[in-house]
Motif scaffolding. Structure first.
Motif, PDB file in Angstrom:
ATOM      1  N   MET A 247      76.803  38.485  24.597  1.00  0.00           N
ATOM      2  CA  MET A 247      76.096  37.320  25.130  1.00  0.00           C
ATOM      3  C   MET A 247      74.583  37.510  25.102  1.00  0.00           C
ATOM      4  O   MET A 247      73.838  36.542  24.915  1.00  0.00           O
ATOM      5  N   ILE A 248      74.133  38.758  25.254  1.00  0.00           N
ATOM      6  CA  ILE A 248      72.692  39.019  25.166  1.00  0.00           C
ATOM      7  C   ILE A 248      72.188  38.702  23.754  1.00  0.00           C
ATOM      8  O   ILE A 248      71.142  38.070  23.583  1.00  0.00           O
ATOM      9  N   THR A 249      72.957  39.142  22.736  1.00  0.00           N
ATOM     10  CA  THR A 249      72.540  38.885  21.354  1.00  0.00           C
ATOM     11  C   THR A 249      72.545  37.395  21.024  1.00  0.00           C
ATOM     12  O   THR A 249      71.830  36.958  20.117  1.00  0.00           O
ATOM     13  N   LYS A 250      73.341  36.606  21.740  1.00  0.00           N
ATOM     14  CA  LYS A 250      73.432  35.162  21.497  1.00  0.00           C
ATOM     15  C   LYS A 250      72.541  34.361  22.444  1.00  0.00           C
ATOM     16  O   LYS A 250      72.628  33.126  22.495  1.00  0.00           O
ATOM     17  N   ASN A 251      71.701  35.089  23.214  1.00  0.00           N
ATOM     18  CA  ASN A 251      70.728  34.447  24.113  1.00  0.00           C
ATOM     19  C   ASN A 251      71.403  33.536  25.149  1.00  0.00           C
ATOM     20  O   ASN A 251      70.922  32.426  25.434  1.00  0.00           O
ATOM     21  N   LEU A 252      72.498  34.011  25.714  1.00  0.00           N
ATOM     22  CA  LEU A 252      73.185  33.242  26.761  1.00  0.00           C
ATOM     23  C   LEU A 252      72.731  33.629  28.166  1.00  0.00           C
ATOM     24  O   LEU A 252      73.284  33.133  29.151  1.00  0.00           O
ATOM     25  N   GLN A 253      71.752  34.508  28.246  1.00  0.00           N
ATOM     26  CA  GLN A 253      71.169  34.941  29.519  1.00  0.00           C
ATOM     27  C   GLN A 253      72.243  35.414  30.517  1.00  0.00           C
ATOM     28  O   GLN A 253      72.337  34.911  31.640  1.00  0.00           O
ATOM     29  N   PRO A 254      73.082  36.375  30.127  1.00  0.00           N
ATOM     30  CA  PRO A 254      74.135  36.831  31.041  1.00  0.00           C
ATOM     31  C   PRO A 254      73.582  37.670  32.188  1.00  0.00           C
ATOM     32  O   PRO A 254      72.564  38.340  32.057  1.00  0.00           O
ATOM     33  N   ARG A 255      74.292  37.602  33.297  1.00  0.00           N
ATOM     34  CA  ARG A 255      73.963  38.415  34.469  1.00  0.00           C
ATOM     35  C   ARG A 255      75.259  38.846  35.133  1.00  0.00           C
ATOM     36  O   ARG A 255      76.261  38.141  35.085  1.00  0.00           O
ATOM     37  N   LEU A 257      76.677  39.473  38.687  1.00  0.00           N
ATOM     38  CA  LEU A 257      76.459  39.244  40.102  1.00  0.00           C
ATOM     39  C   LEU A 257      77.406  40.125  40.917  1.00  0.00           C
ATOM     40  O   LEU A 257      78.469  40.523  40.442  1.00  0.00           O
ATOM     41  N   TYR A 258      77.025  40.403  42.128  1.00  0.00           N
ATOM     42  CA  TYR A 258      77.844  41.253  42.988  1.00  0.00           C
ATOM     43  C   TYR A 258      79.127  40.528  43.388  1.00  0.00           C
ATOM     44  O   TYR A 258      79.115  39.331  43.665  1.00  0.00           O
ATOM     45  N   PRO A 259      80.294  41.242  43.420  1.00  0.00           N
ATOM     46  CA  PRO A 259      80.423  42.667  43.023  1.00  0.00           C
ATOM     47  C   PRO A 259      80.620  42.850  41.523  1.00  0.00           C
ATOM     48  O   PRO A 259      80.140  43.809  40.954  1.00  0.00           O
ATOM     49  N   ALA A 260      81.315  41.907  40.863  1.00  0.00           N
ATOM     50  CA  ALA A 260      81.541  42.035  39.413  1.00  0.00           C
ATOM     51  C   ALA A 260      81.795  40.653  38.823  1.00  0.00           C
ATOM     52  O   ALA A 260      82.812  40.417  38.170  1.00  0.00           O
ATOM     53  N   LYS A 261      80.871  39.759  39.035  1.00  0.00           N
ATOM     54  CA  LYS A 261      81.013  38.385  38.554  1.00  0.00           C
ATOM     55  C   LYS A 261      80.064  38.165  37.379  1.00  0.00           C
ATOM     56  O   LYS A 261      78.860  38.421  37.501  1.00  0.00           O
ATOM     57  N   LEU A 262      80.598  37.712  36.257  1.00  0.00           N
ATOM     58  CA  LEU A 262      79.780  37.450  35.075  1.00  0.00           C
ATOM     59  C   LEU A 262      79.229  36.034  35.134  1.00  0.00           C
ATOM     60  O   LEU A 262      79.975  35.061  35.314  1.00  0.00           O
ATOM     61  N   SER A 263      77.919  35.929  34.973  1.00  0.00           N
ATOM     62  CA  SER A 263      77.255  34.626  34.976  1.00  0.00           C
ATOM     63  C   SER A 263      76.452  34.487  33.686  1.00  0.00           C
ATOM     64  O   SER A 263      75.827  35.440  33.227  1.00  0.00           O
ATOM     65  N   PHE A 264      76.485  33.301  33.062  1.00  0.00           N
ATOM     66  CA  PHE A 264      75.709  33.062  31.839  1.00  0.00           C
ATOM     67  C   PHE A 264      75.420  31.559  31.711  1.00  0.00           C
ATOM     68  O   PHE A 264      76.045  30.723  32.379  1.00  0.00           O
ATOM     69  N   ARG A 265      74.487  31.252  30.829  1.00  0.00           N
ATOM     70  CA  ARG A 265      74.084  29.860  30.627  1.00  0.00           C
ATOM     71  C   ARG A 265      74.671  29.345  29.303  1.00  0.00           C
ATOM     72  O   ARG A 265      74.545  29.989  28.270  1.00  0.00           O
ATOM     73  N   THR A 266      75.312  28.171  29.359  1.00  0.00           N
ATOM     74  CA  THR A 266      75.861  27.540  28.169  1.00  0.00           C
ATOM     75  C   THR A 266      75.773  26.025  28.306  1.00  0.00           C
ATOM     76  O   THR A 266      76.102  25.477  29.362  1.00  0.00           O
ATOM     77  N   GLU A 267      75.274  25.381  27.262  1.00  0.00           N
ATOM     78  CA  GLU A 267      75.121  23.923  27.226  1.00  0.00           C
ATOM     79  C   GLU A 267      74.329  23.409  28.420  1.00  0.00           C
ATOM     80  O   GLU A 267      74.648  22.383  29.032  1.00  0.00           O
ATOM     81  N   GLY A 268      73.289  24.180  28.772  1.00  0.00           N
ATOM     82  CA  GLY A 268      72.403  23.764  29.863  1.00  0.00           C
ATOM     83  C   GLY A 268      72.974  24.001  31.251  1.00  0.00           C
ATOM     84  O   GLY A 268      72.344  23.629  32.252  1.00  0.00           O
ATOM     85  N   GLN A 269      74.156  24.613  31.366  1.00  0.00           N
ATOM     86  CA  GLN A 269      74.752  24.875  32.672  1.00  0.00           C
ATOM     87  C   GLN A 269      75.012  26.366  32.850  1.00  0.00           C
ATOM     88  O   GLN A 269      75.216  27.099  31.885  1.00  0.00           O
ATOM     89  N   ILE A 270      75.003  26.789  34.114  1.00  0.00           N
ATOM     90  CA  ILE A 270      75.306  28.185  34.436  1.00  0.00           C
ATOM     91  C   ILE A 270      76.762  28.279  34.877  1.00  0.00           C
ATOM     92  O   ILE A 270      77.191  27.585  35.803  1.00  0.00           O
ATOM     93  N   LEU A 289      81.888  29.314  21.790  1.00  0.00           N
ATOM     94  CA  LEU A 289      82.145  30.504  22.599  1.00  0.00           C
ATOM     95  C   LEU A 289      83.425  31.212  22.160  1.00  0.00           C
ATOM     96  O   LEU A 289      83.508  32.447  22.160  1.00  0.00           O
ATOM     97  N   TYR A 290      84.402  30.423  21.775  1.00  0.00           N
ATOM     98  CA  TYR A 290      85.674  31.000  21.337  1.00  0.00           C
ATOM     99  C   TYR A 290      85.484  31.867  20.109  1.00  0.00           C
ATOM    100  O   TYR A 290      86.008  32.983  20.018  1.00  0.00           O
ATOM    101  N   GLU A 291      84.737  31.369  19.122  1.00  0.00           N
ATOM    102  CA  GLU A 291      84.480  32.138  17.909  1.00  0.00           C
ATOM    103  C   GLU A 291      83.650  33.391  18.215  1.00  0.00           C
ATOM    104  O   GLU A 291      83.805  34.434  17.583  1.00  0.00           O
ATOM    105  N   MET A 292      82.802  33.277  19.223  1.00  0.00           N
ATOM    106  CA  MET A 292      81.924  34.383  19.591  1.00  0.00           C
ATOM    107  C   MET A 292      82.695  35.520  20.266  1.00  0.00           C
ATOM    108  O   MET A 292      82.419  36.697  20.040  1.00  0.00           O
ATOM    109  N   LEU A 293      83.704  35.170  21.093  1.00  0.00           N
ATOM    110  CA  LEU A 293      84.365  36.145  21.940  1.00  0.00           C
ATOM    111  C   LEU A 293      85.834  36.389  21.614  1.00  0.00           C
ATOM    112  O   LEU A 293      86.499  37.186  22.293  1.00  0.00           O
ATOM    113  N   LYS A 294      86.373  35.731  20.589  1.00  0.00           N
ATOM    114  CA  LYS A 294      87.801  35.833  20.324  1.00  0.00           C
ATOM    115  C   LYS A 294      88.249  37.267  19.963  1.00  0.00           C
ATOM    116  O   LYS A 294      89.388  37.637  20.211  1.00  0.00           O
ATOM    117  N   GLY A 295      87.360  38.058  19.416  1.00  0.00           N
ATOM    118  CA  GLY A 295      87.739  39.428  19.083  1.00  0.00           C
ATOM    119  C   GLY A 295      87.644  40.383  20.266  1.00  0.00           C
ATOM    120  O   GLY A 295      88.037  41.537  20.173  1.00  0.00           O
TER     121      GLY A 295
END
Length: 297
Positions: A247-255, A257-270, A289-295
């Motif tokens: 997601m970093i390489t695709k500029n999705l601004q992932p983060r 969050l505590y304790p282990a929650k993945l947050s990212f931006r897609t289509e203008g929404q978080i 996103l499917y093509e990006m993460l299917k593997g």
């Protein structure tokens, strides 16, 4: 005289022949008696065997009679069960119903116990994470045979990467150490460094600066600064690492969050996800996103 002598000799020969005949007859009688005795002996053995066979036959007959009586008794019971209207089937239905009720109750208790255990584990993890809330974990700093004081090492890292913060933040360190304490000869990567700051606010400022600078270095070697958590929280966060890097390489601004929650931006929404299954369900509706993460998922 001569004639009388001949008669005497003939008489003696006749006596001898008679005696011989008598002896032969006696011998034959004795042999016949012996054979008769043996025959009688065998007859006695045969009689004994016949007696044993008859005895065993009687025992077998008794067993057969008992088995027939048992079979008749069983058939009678089955007949009575069949002829009794609705009593046995109803009892069987009640048994099945009770069994299902007990099974459902046990399943419910197991779920309740699992929830209690999970709640307890979450409480322990949260307490441990709270204890570590002022810690900074430094990853990738090489180990020297004669390593300098780790507090001074931390100051060098701060001076090299964040000189402005060195002037603004009191770099007073409560505790600093390598972890684990003992060197593992099989370890191929350097042990992490744990820095305990006096205030959580200072820790957050340092970690924010590290995210903005990227990469952080130590004597020109790339290293990484992150928050320190319990083993359980760290493991849960590591499970997102591969997805996080993509997601970093695709500029999705992932983060994370505590304790282990993945947050990212897609289509203008978080969007935020607590586990991979929910993320997998979401990306099935998003072809990109499917093509990006299917593997990965």
């Amino acid at each position: 005289m001569r004639r009388q002598r001949n008669r005497t000799q003939m008489s003696e020969m006749e006596d001898i022949e008679l005696k011989t005949t008598l002896l032969r007859s006696l011998k034959n009688c004795l042999e016949a008696a012996d054979k008769l005795s043996k025959a009688l002996e065998k007859t006695g053995e045969t009689a004994d065997k016949c007696s044993e066979i008859l005895k065993k036959s009687d025992e077998t007959l008794d067993v057969m009679i008992k088995n027939q009586l048992e079979i008749k008794r069983t058939l009678t019971e089955i007949k009575n069960i069949i002829q009794t209207p609705n009593s046995r089937p109803e009892e069987h239905k009640n048994q099945v119903k009770d069994s299902k009720h007990k099974e459902a109750k046990n399943t419910q208790l197991e779920k309740q116990n699992e929830k209690r255990i999970q709640k307890y584990e979450d409480s322990v993890r949260s307490l441990w994470d709270s204890f570590k809330r002022t810690n900074i974990r430094i990853i990738g700093v090489p180990e020297d045979e004669r390593e300098q004081d780790i507090e001074n090492l931390f100051e060098e890292i701060m001076t090299e990467n964040f000189p402005h913060l060195v002037k603004e933040i009191d770099l007073q360190v409560q505790e600093a150490q390598r972890t684990p304490n003992k060197r593992n000869p099989k370890r191929t990567t350097p042990r992490h460094i744990i820095i305990k700051m006096p205030r959580a606010k200072d820790k957050e400022r340092i970690l924010k600066a590290a995210r903005e600078r990227n990469p952080v270095t130590y004597k020109g070697i790339p290293i990484r600064l992150s928050a320190d958590f319990s083993t359980e929280t760290l493991q849960a966060r590591r499970e997102w690492q591969e997805i996080f890097k993509v997601m970093i390489t695709k500029n999705l601004q992932p983060r994370l969050l505590y304790p282990a929650k993945l947050s990212f931006r897609t289509e203008g929404q978080i969007k935020s996800f607590t586990d991979k299954e929910k993320l997998k369900e979401f990306i099935t509706t998003k072809p990109v996103l499917y093509e990006m993460l299917k593997g990965i998922l």
